[in-house]
Design a protein around this motif. Structure first.
Motif, PDB file in Angstrom:
ATOM      1  N   ASP A  75      -1.273  16.935  -2.757  1.00 36.01           N
ATOM      2  CA  ASP A  75       0.152  17.072  -2.458  1.00 36.01           C
ATOM      3  C   ASP A  75       0.905  15.762  -2.666  1.00 36.01           C
ATOM      4  O   ASP A  75       2.107  15.770  -2.946  1.00 36.01           O
ATOM      5  CB  ASP A  75       0.338  17.568  -1.026  1.00 36.01           C
ATOM      6  CG  ASP A  75       0.021  19.048  -0.873  1.00 36.01           C
ATOM      7  OD1 ASP A  75       0.022  19.758  -1.898  1.00 36.01           O
ATOM      8  OD2 ASP A  75      -0.238  19.493   0.261  1.00 36.01           O
ATOM      9  N   ARG A  76       0.197  14.653  -2.532  1.00 37.72           N
ATOM     10  CA  ARG A  76       0.842  13.370  -2.793  1.00 37.72           C
ATOM     11  C   ARG A  76       1.201  13.207  -4.263  1.00 37.72           C
ATOM     12  O   ARG A  76       2.159  12.496  -4.597  1.00 37.72           O
ATOM     13  CB  ARG A  76      -0.086  12.204  -2.414  1.00 37.72           C
ATOM     14  CG  ARG A  76      -0.314  12.018  -0.945  1.00 37.72           C
ATOM     15  CD  ARG A  76      -1.348  10.926  -0.689  1.00 37.72           C
ATOM     16  NE  ARG A  76      -2.076  11.170   0.541  1.00 37.72           N
ATOM     17  CZ  ARG A  76      -3.082  10.453   0.970  1.00 37.72           C
ATOM     18  NH1 ARG A  76      -3.511   9.427   0.250  1.00 37.72           N
ATOM     19  NH2 ARG A  76      -3.689  10.742   2.109  1.00 37.72           N
ATOM     20  N   ALA A  77       0.410  13.807  -5.147  1.00 36.07           N
ATOM     21  CA  ALA A  77       0.507  13.515  -6.574  1.00 36.07           C
ATOM     22  C   ALA A  77       1.922  13.715  -7.108  1.00 36.07           C
ATOM     23  O   ALA A  77       2.490  12.813  -7.745  1.00 36.07           O
ATOM     24  CB  ALA A  77      -0.491  14.362  -7.354  1.00 36.07           C
ATOM     25  N   ALA A  78       2.506  14.878  -6.856  1.00 39.68           N
ATOM     26  CA  ALA A  78       3.840  15.152  -7.381  1.00 39.68           C
ATOM     27  C   ALA A  78       4.890  14.269  -6.726  1.00 39.68           C
ATOM     28  O   ALA A  78       5.840  13.807  -7.377  1.00 39.68           O
ATOM     29  CB  ALA A  78       4.188  16.625  -7.182  1.00 39.68           C
ATOM     30  N   LEU A  79       4.734  14.005  -5.433  1.00 44.12           N
ATOM     31  CA  LEU A  79       5.719  13.201  -4.713  1.00 44.12           C
ATOM     32  C   LEU A  79       5.655  11.743  -5.140  1.00 44.12           C
ATOM     33  O   LEU A  79       6.678  11.098  -5.357  1.00 44.12           O
ATOM     34  CB  LEU A  79       5.492  13.355  -3.206  1.00 44.12           C
ATOM     35  CG  LEU A  79       6.679  13.021  -2.307  1.00 44.12           C
ATOM     36  CD1 LEU A  79       6.681  13.906  -1.070  1.00 44.12           C
ATOM     37  CD2 LEU A  79       6.630  11.570  -1.898  1.00 44.12           C
ATOM     38  N   PHE A  80       4.431  11.208  -5.295  1.00 49.63           N
ATOM     39  CA  PHE A  80       4.278   9.827  -5.753  1.00 49.63           C
ATOM     40  C   PHE A  80       4.797   9.677  -7.185  1.00 49.63           C
ATOM     41  O   PHE A  80       5.373   8.648  -7.536  1.00 49.63           O
ATOM     42  CB  PHE A  80       2.808   9.400  -5.696  1.00 49.63           C
ATOM     43  CG  PHE A  80       2.344   8.943  -4.335  1.00 49.63           C
ATOM     44  CD1 PHE A  80       2.795   9.540  -3.176  1.00 49.63           C
ATOM     45  CD2 PHE A  80       1.424   7.916  -4.217  1.00 49.63           C
ATOM     46  CE1 PHE A  80       2.363   9.124  -1.932  1.00 49.63           C
ATOM     47  CE2 PHE A  80       0.985   7.484  -2.971  1.00 49.63           C
ATOM     48  CZ  PHE A  80       1.458   8.094  -1.825  1.00 49.63           C
ATOM     49  N   GLU A  81       4.565  10.702  -8.003  1.00 49.15           N
ATOM     50  CA  GLU A  81       5.075  10.643  -9.376  1.00 49.15           C
ATOM     51  C   GLU A  81       6.596  10.594  -9.380  1.00 49.15           C
ATOM     52  O   GLU A  81       7.210   9.831 -10.136  1.00 49.15           O
ATOM     53  CB  GLU A  81       4.588  11.848 -10.180  1.00 49.15           C
ATOM     54  CG  GLU A  81       5.053  11.838 -11.631  1.00 49.15           C
ATOM     55  CD  GLU A  81       4.593  13.043 -12.437  1.00 49.15           C
ATOM     56  OE1 GLU A  81       5.306  13.411 -13.391  1.00 49.15           O
ATOM     57  OE2 GLU A  81       3.527  13.609 -12.122  1.00 49.15           O
TER      58      GLU A  81
END
Length: 400
Positions: A75-81
């Motif tokens: 879930d972090r992946a899209a937000l960090f991107e």
């Protein structure tokens, strides 16, 4: 556990809020300071973080009990991107290196007292930190086993002596997580211990901020000196002589989150290139109608999608509880080089504008080059991946 590509609606909403914050608040600040975090005042850092708190997207990686969103790696992946779309975006969300990796390490390894003293204020953004492992040659660098900083036990705790350099974020940091040798000699496979050392400890000196190609890391890259720095037993993070094992707790996720953030910058560069190709006319047509330019744009999209898929595979392994050393090495190597290719192609499409300060691509180009070196250079990761492949070929019954 299957790999899922769809996002939970709450995460999707957080990504939208992040995109809006980056566009409306963070990018104007980046443009004002030309991406140079060394010139960014502390007051502005706090203003950016206050805006992220107001948008309820602050510290997405930290447990809810410490004020974060408690998102897993996937879930972090899209937000960090989305945050990485701006060089200052991760700083605004308090998910920039090295603090993000240090928060994860403290949450997993730290005692209750250490989490209260160090993790809580770090998660709230009231202090910053650094991770002091890298040393001048012949000390620890690509080979952590060459660690030469020592910590000697005394009747009241430990005495640390050594020199560190290229320590990101050290300027203005409230404390350092220091890797020191407590047994063995440089070159020994074990014998390292992590210590929590306050920046105002006697004998702890920030010698200098090292001038480097990149400028977007708040707190810079510094050289630190430890001269008879006394700490108590309560400064030991985890167990004595287990520092190299704890480093893996931090480094696998940290490699992956680096990839997430830099992928956001690649997406921004690719979007700028596509816009430029549609607007700019040459040789009687739009640039985007020329076959060679189309190939550059297509290769950008291929590199971005392949990078995102590798990141999600690494997230899946990490969320499953695996050490994920192989896949995080593969992801870090590929993404670091792919992001460099994307920004290079995008700059090329912009021509002379691309190398000027009238566009952000020149600063992106400078920033991304360091990614192929820190968190392990590409050559070290390739060596690790190859060594595993040879071992598996020799022993097919083993695992990767």
């Amino acid at each position: 556990m299957p790999i899922q590509f769809d996002l939970d609606p709450q995460v999707e909403a957080a990504v939208r809020r992040t995109t809006e914050l980056i566009r409306d608040v963070v990018l104007p600040v980046e443009e004002l300071y030309r991406g140079n975090a060394h010139a960014l005042p502390e007051a502005v850092r706090r203003e950016l973080q206050d805006a992220a708190k107001k948008a309820e997207i602050f510290a997405p990686h930290v447990g809810q009990e410490y004020g974060g969103l408690g998102l897993d790696m996937r879930d972090r992946a899209a937000l960090f991107e989305a945050a990485g779309h701006s060089l200052f975006g991760p700083l605004a969300l308090n998910c920039a290196a090295p603090d993000e990796g240090n928060m994860h390490l403290l949450e997993v390894v730290g005692s209750a007292e250490q989490r209260e003293r160090y993790l809580q204020p770090l998660a709230l953004g009231t202090i910053r930190s650094c991770f002091a492992m890298t040393e001048p040659a012949p000390g620890a660098g690509s080979d952590p086993g060459a660690l030469s900083t020592t910590a000697r036990r005394t009747s009241s705790g430990w005495v640390i002596n050594g020199r560190k350099w290229f320590i990101t974020g050290a300027q203005g940091a409230g404390f350092a997580i220091v890797m020191a040798r407590t047994s063995g000699e440089p070159g020994s496979p074990g014998g390292a211990t992590m210590f929590l050392v306050d920046a105002d400890a006697p004998g702890f000196t920030n010698v200098r901020a090292i001038e480097t190609l990149d400028e977007s890391m708040f707190g810079g890259h510094c050289e630190l000196l430890f001269e008879d720095v006394h700490v108590g037993d309560d400064a030991v993070l985890g167990a004595v002589d287990q520092g190299f094992d704890y480093a893996q707790v931090r480094l696998g996720p940290a490699r992956t989150t680096h990839c997430m953030r830099w992928l956001g910058l690649a997406r921004r560069a690719a979007d700028l290139a596509a816009e430029r190709a549609g607007e700019r006319r040459a040789f009687g047509s739009a640039l985007g109608e020329l076959g060679m330019v189309q190939q550059l744009i297509a290769d950008n999209e291929i590199d971005i999608e392949a990078s995102r898929a590798l990141i999600l595979k690494a997230c899946w392994e990490l969320d499953s509880g695996a050490r994920a050393g192989r896949i995080t090495s593969i992801a870090k190597t590929f993404v670091a080089e792919a992001v460099g290719r994307v920004i290079d192609r995008s700059l090329q499409i912009h021509g002379a504008l691309g190398i000027s300060e009238d566009a952000p691509l020149a600063r992106m180009y400078r920033e991304i080059r360091a990614f192929r070196i820190y968190d392990g250079p590409s050559e070290t990761h390739r060596w690790s991946v190859a060594r595993r492949a040879v071992r598996v070929a020799a022993h097919p019954e083993g695992t990767r």
